[in-house]
Scaffold this motif. Structure first.
Motif, PDB file in Angstrom:
ATOM      1  N   ARG A 117      29.316  30.795 -56.444  1.00  0.00           N
ATOM      2  CA  ARG A 117      29.310  29.928 -55.264  1.00  0.00           C
ATOM      3  C   ARG A 117      30.310  30.421 -54.216  1.00  0.00           C
ATOM      4  NH1 ARG A 117      28.709  25.521 -59.037  1.00  0.00           N
ATOM      5  NH2 ARG A 117      30.880  24.986 -58.797  1.00  0.00           N
ATOM      6  N   LEU A 118      31.465  30.884 -54.674  1.00  0.00           N
ATOM      7  CA  LEU A 118      32.455  31.417 -53.751  1.00  0.00           C
ATOM      8  C   LEU A 118      31.909  32.670 -53.065  1.00  0.00           C
ATOM      9  CD1 LEU A 118      35.234  31.398 -52.459  1.00  0.00           C
ATOM     10  CD2 LEU A 118      36.095  32.623 -54.451  1.00  0.00           C
ATOM     11  N   ARG A 119      31.280  33.547 -53.821  1.00  0.00           N
ATOM     12  CA  ARG A 119      30.701  34.761 -53.232  1.00  0.00           C
ATOM     13  C   ARG A 119      29.630  34.402 -52.207  1.00  0.00           C
ATOM     14  NH1 ARG A 119      29.163  38.317 -57.535  1.00  0.00           N
ATOM     15  NH2 ARG A 119      31.296  39.035 -57.401  1.00  0.00           N
ATOM     16  N   ALA A 120      28.785  33.437 -52.540  1.00  0.00           N
ATOM     17  CA  ALA A 120      27.736  33.015 -51.607  1.00  0.00           C
ATOM     18  C   ALA A 120      28.346  32.402 -50.347  1.00  0.00           C
ATOM     19  CB  ALA A 120      26.795  32.026 -52.280  1.00  0.00           C
ATOM     20  N   ARG A 163      39.045  29.129 -38.745  1.00  0.00           N
ATOM     21  CA  ARG A 163      37.629  28.740 -38.804  1.00  0.00           C
ATOM     22  C   ARG A 163      36.988  29.189 -40.112  1.00  0.00           C
ATOM     23  NH1 ARG A 163      36.282  30.180 -32.525  1.00  0.00           N
ATOM     24  NH2 ARG A 163      37.341  28.345 -31.670  1.00  0.00           N
ATOM     25  N   ALA A 164      37.349  30.365 -40.582  1.00  0.00           N
ATOM     26  CA  ALA A 164      36.787  30.860 -41.846  1.00  0.00           C
ATOM     27  C   ALA A 164      37.221  29.974 -43.011  1.00  0.00           C
ATOM     28  CB  ALA A 164      37.232  32.302 -42.085  1.00  0.00           C
ATOM     29  N   ARG A 165      38.489  29.604 -43.033  1.00  0.00           N
ATOM     30  CA  ARG A 165      38.986  28.742 -44.116  1.00  0.00           C
ATOM     31  C   ARG A 165      38.296  27.370 -44.079  1.00  0.00           C
ATOM     32  NH1 ARG A 165      45.379  30.362 -43.706  1.00  0.00           N
ATOM     33  NH2 ARG A 165      45.299  32.020 -45.268  1.00  0.00           N
ATOM     34  N   GLU A 166      38.154  26.822 -42.889  1.00  0.00           N
ATOM     35  CA  GLU A 166      37.510  25.519 -42.755  1.00  0.00           C
ATOM     36  C   GLU A 166      36.049  25.586 -43.184  1.00  0.00           C
ATOM     37  OE1 GLU A 166      36.978  21.478 -42.038  1.00  0.00           O
ATOM     38  OE2 GLU A 166      38.768  22.693 -42.386  1.00  0.00           O
ATOM     39  N   VAL A 171      31.722  24.330 -47.085  1.00  0.00           N
ATOM     40  CA  VAL A 171      30.619  24.813 -47.917  1.00  0.00           C
ATOM     41  C   VAL A 171      30.895  24.544 -49.389  1.00  0.00           C
ATOM     42  CG1 VAL A 171      29.423  26.903 -48.702  1.00  0.00           C
ATOM     43  CG2 VAL A 171      29.812  26.533 -46.263  1.00  0.00           C
ATOM     44  N   LEU A 172      32.111  24.818 -49.826  1.00  0.00           N
ATOM     45  CA  LEU A 172      32.430  24.618 -51.238  1.00  0.00           C
ATOM     46  C   LEU A 172      32.498  23.136 -51.593  1.00  0.00           C
ATOM     47  CD1 LEU A 172      35.014  27.481 -51.761  1.00  0.00           C
ATOM     48  CD2 LEU A 172      32.628  27.396 -52.530  1.00  0.00           C
ATOM     49  N   THR A 173      32.905  22.292 -50.650  1.00  0.00           N
ATOM     50  CA  THR A 173      32.916  20.852 -50.897  1.00  0.00           C
ATOM     51  C   THR A 173      31.491  20.316 -51.008  1.00  0.00           C
ATOM     52  OG1 THR A 173      34.985  20.616 -49.700  1.00  0.00           O
ATOM     53  CG2 THR A 173      33.697  18.626 -50.009  1.00  0.00           C
TER      54      THR A 173
END
Length: 184
Positions: A117-120, A163-166, A171-173
């Motif tokens: 999921r992190l990779r996606a 922006r990338a972190r947010e 997405v992960l949430t």
């Protein structure tokens, strides 16, 4: 034409003067390069590693040599390699294997699909956000270094990183899946 490793006034793109072979002129520089590498590293094995990396880099990049002093060009390569190693050693300190017995291995993820999921989620980021995130978070570069690498202002680096972190957080949430537990 002058002889020796300090020949000047060579046309760009032409082979090294003297014997006509770049490799032979490099061989003539090896004793001095070996002494210099050992003086930089204060260690015979580290000096040999630095020498090997320098010669490899010089041979690989000989097309970029613009003539002039081959000796100065190769010594500059060695000096830069040594400085880069020093920066990397400070950024990523090594631990002797004998001293690492007390270090714990990182815990494995409770969710076997977490890495996927992190990779996606990373792959779903726009390339400019992903590159900044990877350079800062994974590779450990400073904001100014990333700005120099990418050729953008430092404020752009900070904005893209935020922006990338947010985006990753969102997405992960959204993908948060509650694992089912077996009844006891």
């Amino acid at each position: 034409m002058p002889q020796g490793p300090d020949r000047e006034n060579v046309a760009p793109g032409s082979p090294a003067p003297g014997t006509g072979l770049f490799e032979e002129d490099m061989l003539a520089l090896l004793p001095g390069l070996r002494r210099y590498s050992r003086s930089l590293t204060h260690s015979d094995p580290d000096g040999e590693d630095l020498l090997q990396d320098c010669v490899e880099t010089a041979l690989a990049k000989r097309g970029t040599w613009r003539g002039g002093s081959l000796k100065a060009w190769v010594y500059t390569i060695m000096t830069n390699l040594h400085h880069n190693r020093g920066r990397n050693a400070r950024r990523f300190p090594a631990v002797d294997i004998g001293e690492a017995d007390h270090l714990e291995a990182p815990a494995t993820a409770a969710d076997p699909l977490e890495r996927d999921r992190l990779r996606a989620a990373l792959d779903g980021l726009a390339p400019e956000y992903r590159s900044v995130l990877m350079l800062v978070v994974v590779e450990g570069y400073a904001y100014q270094e990333v700005a120099d690498i990418l050729g953008v202002p430092i404020g752009t680096v900070m904005s893209r990183l935020s922006r990338a972190r947010e985006r990753l957080r969102l997405v992960l949430t959204e993908q948060n899946i509650v694992t089912l537990r077996r009844p006891k």
